[in-house]
Design a protein around this motif. Structure first.
Motif, PDB file in Angstrom:
ATOM      1  N   UNK A  39       0.869  -1.248  -0.196  1.00  0.00           N
ATOM      2  CA  UNK A  39      -0.123  -0.080  -0.017  1.00  0.00           C
ATOM      3  C   UNK A  39       0.934   1.535  -0.191  1.00  0.00           C
ATOM      4  N   UNK A  40       1.930   1.268   0.821  1.00  0.00           N
ATOM      5  CA  UNK A  40       2.864   2.454   0.900  1.00  0.00           C
ATOM      6  C   UNK A  40       4.214   1.759   0.796  1.00  0.00           C
ATOM      7  N   UNK A  41       4.986   2.049  -0.263  1.00  0.00           N
ATOM      8  CA  UNK A  41       6.295   1.671  -0.281  1.00  0.00           C
ATOM      9  C   UNK A  41       7.264   2.086   0.547  1.00  0.00           C
ATOM     10  N   UNK A  42       6.899   3.176   1.125  1.00  0.00           N
ATOM     11  CA  UNK A  42       8.002   3.885   2.120  1.00  0.00           C
ATOM     12  C   UNK A  42       7.971   3.085   3.280  1.00  0.00           C
ATOM     13  N   UNK A  43       6.641   2.814   3.787  1.00  0.00           N
ATOM     14  CA  UNK A  43       6.455   1.979   5.108  1.00  0.00           C
ATOM     15  C   UNK A  43       6.927   0.579   4.983  1.00  0.00           C
ATOM     16  N   UNK A  55      14.097  -6.811  -2.027  1.00  0.00           N
ATOM     17  CA  UNK A  55      13.296  -7.346  -3.030  1.00  0.00           C
ATOM     18  C   UNK A  55      12.572  -5.975  -3.610  1.00  0.00           C
ATOM     19  N   UNK A  56      12.052  -6.196  -4.818  1.00  0.00           N
ATOM     20  CA  UNK A  56      11.369  -5.238  -5.407  1.00  0.00           C
ATOM     21  C   UNK A  56       9.866  -4.956  -4.819  1.00  0.00           C
ATOM     22  N   UNK A  57       9.655  -3.612  -4.580  1.00  0.00           N
ATOM     23  CA  UNK A  57       8.458  -3.365  -4.156  1.00  0.00           C
ATOM     24  C   UNK A  57       7.687  -2.388  -5.029  1.00  0.00           C
ATOM     25  N   UNK A  58       6.145  -2.783  -5.440  1.00  0.00           N
ATOM     26  CA  UNK A  58       5.445  -1.846  -6.213  1.00  0.00           C
ATOM     27  C   UNK A  58       4.298  -1.390  -5.490  1.00  0.00           C
ATOM     28  N   UNK A  59       3.662  -0.442  -5.768  1.00  0.00           N
ATOM     29  CA  UNK A  59       2.653   0.273  -5.108  1.00  0.00           C
ATOM     30  C   UNK A  59       1.386  -0.309  -5.544  1.00  0.00           C
ATOM     31  N   UNK A  60       0.370  -0.634  -4.731  1.00  0.00           N
ATOM     32  CA  UNK A  60      -0.866  -1.127  -4.622  1.00  0.00           C
ATOM     33  C   UNK A  60      -1.826  -0.808  -3.779  1.00  0.00           C
ATOM     34  N   UNK A  61      -2.522   0.646  -4.285  1.00  0.00           N
ATOM     35  CA  UNK A  61      -3.425   1.141  -3.422  1.00  0.00           C
ATOM     36  C   UNK A  61      -4.839   1.507  -4.199  1.00  0.00           C
ATOM     37  N   UNK A  62      -5.560   2.277  -3.443  1.00  0.00           N
ATOM     38  CA  UNK A  62      -6.968   2.415  -4.139  1.00  0.00           C
ATOM     39  C   UNK A  62      -6.977   3.602  -5.282  1.00  0.00           C
ATOM     40  N   UNK A  82       4.460 -13.703  -5.968  1.00  0.00           N
ATOM     41  CA  UNK A  82       4.026 -12.372  -5.727  1.00  0.00           C
ATOM     42  C   UNK A  82       3.527 -12.319  -4.303  1.00  0.00           C
ATOM     43  N   UNK A  83       3.999 -11.390  -3.506  1.00  0.00           N
ATOM     44  CA  UNK A  83       3.159 -10.987  -2.207  1.00  0.00           C
ATOM     45  C   UNK A  83       2.711  -9.750  -2.139  1.00  0.00           C
ATOM     46  N   UNK A  84       1.616  -9.668  -1.338  1.00  0.00           N
ATOM     47  CA  UNK A  84       0.759  -8.507  -0.927  1.00  0.00           C
ATOM     48  C   UNK A  84       0.954  -8.171   0.436  1.00  0.00           C
TER      49      UNK A  84
END
Length: 283
Positions: A39-43, A55-62, A82-84
């Motif tokens: 939801x928040x890549x920074x957090x 690992x690579x992190x992508x955003x997934x938000x509303x 993939x992990x969420x």
């Protein structure tokens, strides 16, 4: 092992405040998947750094879920695991991602859960309220009239109701609850769960605002609240003799109905049917 050539999606719970609550399985999963959606890549980056997960992190938000779910599906088709994750706790509980999960299920992708922390169950476990059956309604609306409308829906509920609230709305929320539910309904309040300054209390609604305001630090942090079941007075079934007496005095049915339902807590429909057929005794 995965029975298809496609990748597998993992829904991974993360700590709600104390990083020591991270499970070994969650750490291993986040290390071994091809990428992570957060939801928040920074957090999430802070969490990954703490456990030395690269690992690579992508955003997934509303705001981007309708597009990202297609990209995620293509990656699964390419065989990537993939992990969420959400900012904290179990993903999709008052967090984005439900549309993505539904979309992937329609396409028959394999989805696994890596369980862990949840603010809802954590609060219930220490609340002292019954949790055999409960409702969870997430964050309440920002407007007072909308909050009151929700409280009215649960005014007579016979089970516990759990919801979230933010620090800047907590006092107004408690005022709305008292306006609708009265002052005697019990409320469990938990703040900063699993963190250093965790606090909780079970008290009548009449005392809730004072507890928050007596310490300026209590207006900070996220809140989990649990409303106790409504305790209704027992139904008194000894009203029929009075109803018969009033009928003998030719008092209008409407007036009899009003008196009986008000002073005996008798079901309105039951009284109405009895007045139409007074000789058929009602149990």
């Amino acid at each position: 092992m995965n029975s298809t050539p496609y990748g597998r999606l993992y829904v991974v719970a993360t700590p709600i405040g104390n990083l020591d609550d991270m499970t070994f399985r969650a750490i291993e999963t986040l290390k071994n998947v091809h990428c992570i959606y957060a939801e928040d890549t920074r957090q999430t980056s802070k969490l990954l750094q703490h456990f030395n997960i690269q690992n690579r992190v992508y955003q997934l938000h509303k705001h981007n879920e309708s597009q990202q779910k297609h990209r995620l599906e293509q990656q699964l088709r390419a065989g990537e695991n993939i992990a969420i994750v959400s900012d904290a706790g179990t993903p999709l509980i008052s967090d984005p991602g439900a549309n993505t999960i539904a979309y992937l299920r329609d396409l028959h992708h394999e989805i696994r859960v890596i369980p862990g922390c949840s603010a809802v169950t954590s609060a219930l476990s220490i609340s002292g309220l019954t949790a055999d059956y409960f409702s969870f309604i997430g964050f309440l609306p920002t407007k007072s009239n909308q909050r009151k409308a929700i409280f009215k829906q649960f005014a007579n509920t016979q089970h516990t109701v759990v919801f979230f609230e933010t620090p800047h709305r907590i006092i107004d929320c408690l005022a709305d609850a008292m306006d609708v539910l009265g002052t005697d309904r019990m409320l469990f309040i938990a703040r900063e769960l699993t963190k250093q300054f965790e606090e909780s209390i079970l008290c009548p609604l009449s005392e809730a605002q004072h507890w928050i305001q007596e310490n300026p630090y209590r207006c900070k942090g996220e809140f989990v609240l649990a409303l106790s079941p409504c305790v209704k007075p027992p139904i008194n079934n000894d009203w029929q003799p009075l109803a018969d007496l009033m009928l003998d005095q030719n008092i209008p049915n409407k007036s009899i109905h009003q008196v009986i339902t008000q002073f005996y807590n008798a079901p309105k429909k039951t009284v109405y049917n009895y007045l139409l057929n007074p000789h058929e005794k009602t149990e």
